[in-house]
Scaffold this active site. Structure first.
Site, PDB file in Angstrom:
ATOM      1  N   MET A 147      75.972  69.703  52.113  1.00  0.00           N
ATOM      2  CA  MET A 147      76.476  68.475  51.477  1.00  0.00           C
ATOM      3  C   MET A 147      78.002  68.572  51.331  1.00  0.00           C
ATOM      4  O   MET A 147      78.609  67.883  50.517  1.00  0.00           O
ATOM      5  CB  MET A 147      75.808  68.268  50.119  1.00  0.00           C
ATOM      6  N   HIS A 167      78.494  78.730  52.376  1.00  0.00           N
ATOM      7  CA  HIS A 167      78.247  77.898  53.565  1.00  0.00           C
ATOM      8  C   HIS A 167      78.832  78.570  54.817  1.00  0.00           C
ATOM      9  O   HIS A 167      78.213  78.567  55.880  1.00  0.00           O
ATOM     10  CB  HIS A 167      78.933  76.534  53.433  1.00  0.00           C
ATOM     11  N   GLN A 181      64.361  75.561  47.083  1.00  0.00           N
ATOM     12  CA  GLN A 181      64.580  74.715  48.258  1.00  0.00           C
ATOM     13  C   GLN A 181      64.102  75.433  49.519  1.00  0.00           C
ATOM     14  O   GLN A 181      63.467  74.828  50.387  1.00  0.00           O
ATOM     15  CB  GLN A 181      66.074  74.384  48.363  1.00  0.00           C
TER      16      GLN A 181
HETATM   17  O1  PAF Z   1      71.418  72.764  49.998  1.00  0.00           O
HETATM   18  C1  PAF Z   1      71.983  71.664  50.228  1.00  0.00           C
HETATM   19  O2  PAF Z   1      73.206  71.571  50.329  1.00  0.00           O
HETATM   20  C2  PAF Z   1      71.140  70.419  50.377  1.00  0.00           C
HETATM   21  O3  PAF Z   1      70.076  70.407  49.495  1.00  0.00           O
HETATM   22  C3  PAF Z   1      70.667  70.170  51.824  1.00  0.00           C
HETATM   23  C4  PAF Z   1      69.740  71.277  52.307  1.00  0.00           C
HETATM   24  C5  PAF Z   1      71.875  70.081  52.753  1.00  0.00           C
HETATM   25  C6  PAF Z   1      69.908  68.845  51.910  1.00  0.00           C
HETATM   26  O4  PAF Z   1      70.695  67.781  51.525  1.00  0.00           O
END
Ligand code: PAF
Length: 282
Positions: free
Chosen positions: A30, A37, A153
């Protein structure tokens, strides 16, 4: 680096790479990219011929009272970082193209979505599962990369990929931490200096619990009490949503500490909600 905004063009581009026998790694994000990241992008670069990074602040995973409006956005800075890491494609769709008028199809990974964060963020994982499914369908990646920081997640996405027969390997990469242990998160940007200092309580609570378990504390209730005690000593923590020891597959609280266990915590510092976790082999 190729910049693509339209799902159909992204789909065609990725298909051409696959037809040429190239593997594709996708890193869904996001934006507001931090070292966590970047570690996913580096891993994808090392393991695939083509790396695609998506940036999309997905509105369907935010509740009405959540931080969608103030979620940090820095497309220029993010693009620079992605380019420097030599990723091949930046996929940058907007809300209207991802959720055009008439959009009504959602993916709900039942049971596990309602545990832990799901109790406090109803509908959150439905939004995550839906957008990740869309991204997997658009890119058809060989591998998809996510961070362990969002442990629940990762459980939801693994389940989704298995249940819906997506032909992608889900790769979960280790949490990247600041020098004092705080898990990197785009939401750390919301913290003022005092809150930033106080936020290390999440890491301290996980560390104290893991050390206690490894030293022989085998009653989950005692571990839970210890985790809550560490967090409660920090006055800037305004709410503890959960802090406990869980089964890493079912996300159920456990009554015996045996084998692999998950220590997980969610707490608020004012209006900022932070999560963290550790997996422990006992
Ligand atoms: O982890 C994230 O940044 C978000 O939940 C994702 C996996 C990109 C989905 O929008």
């Amino acid at each position: 680096m190729e910049l693509i905004r339209i799902p159909r063009i992204m789909q065609d581009t990725c298909r051409k790479h696959l037809q040429k026998g190239r593997s594709i790694g996708v890193v869904p994000t996001m934006g507001a990219l931090h070292e966590g990241h970047l570690s996913l992008i580096k891993r994808s670069r090392a393991e695939n011929d083509v790396t695609a990074v998506s940036i999309f602040v997905n509105p369907t995973q935010f509740g009405p009272a959540e931080d969608l409006g103030r979620y940090p956005r820095d497309i220029e800075g993010d693009s620079k970082k992605i380019r420097e890491l030599e990723a091949d494609i930046l996929f940058l769709p907007d809300d209207r193209i991802m959720y055009p008028p008439g959009f009504t199809t959602f993916i709900d990974v039942e049971k596990i979505s309602g545990k832990l964060c799901g109790e406090f963020r109803p509908g959150h994982f439905k939004g995550v599962a839906t957008v990740v499914s869309k991204l997997l369908n658009i890119v058809r990646p060989t591998r998809a990369y996510f961070g362990q920081k969002d442990f629940q997640q990762s459980v939801v996405i693994r389940r989704l990929v298995k249940d819906l027969n997506f032909d992608a390997e889900v790769v979960i990469c280790p949490t990247i931490r600041e020098h004092d242990g705080l898990a990197m998160s785009s939401r750390n940007a919301y913290l003022n200096p005092e809150q930033r200092h106080a936020a290390t309580a999440l890491f301290r609570c996980l560390t104290a619990a893991s050390q206690a378990i490894l030293a022989g504390m085998h009653y989950p209730a005692a571990v839970r009490e210890m985790m809550h005690a560490v967090l409660s000593r920090e006055p800037l923590i305004t709410a503890i949503e959960y802090a406990d020891v869980y089964d890493p597959e079912t996300l159920e609280a456990i009554d015996e500490i045996k084998g692999e266990v998950l220590l997980a915590v969610a707490a608020r510092l004012g209006s900022t909600r932070l999560i963290d976790n550790m997996l422990l082999n006992t």
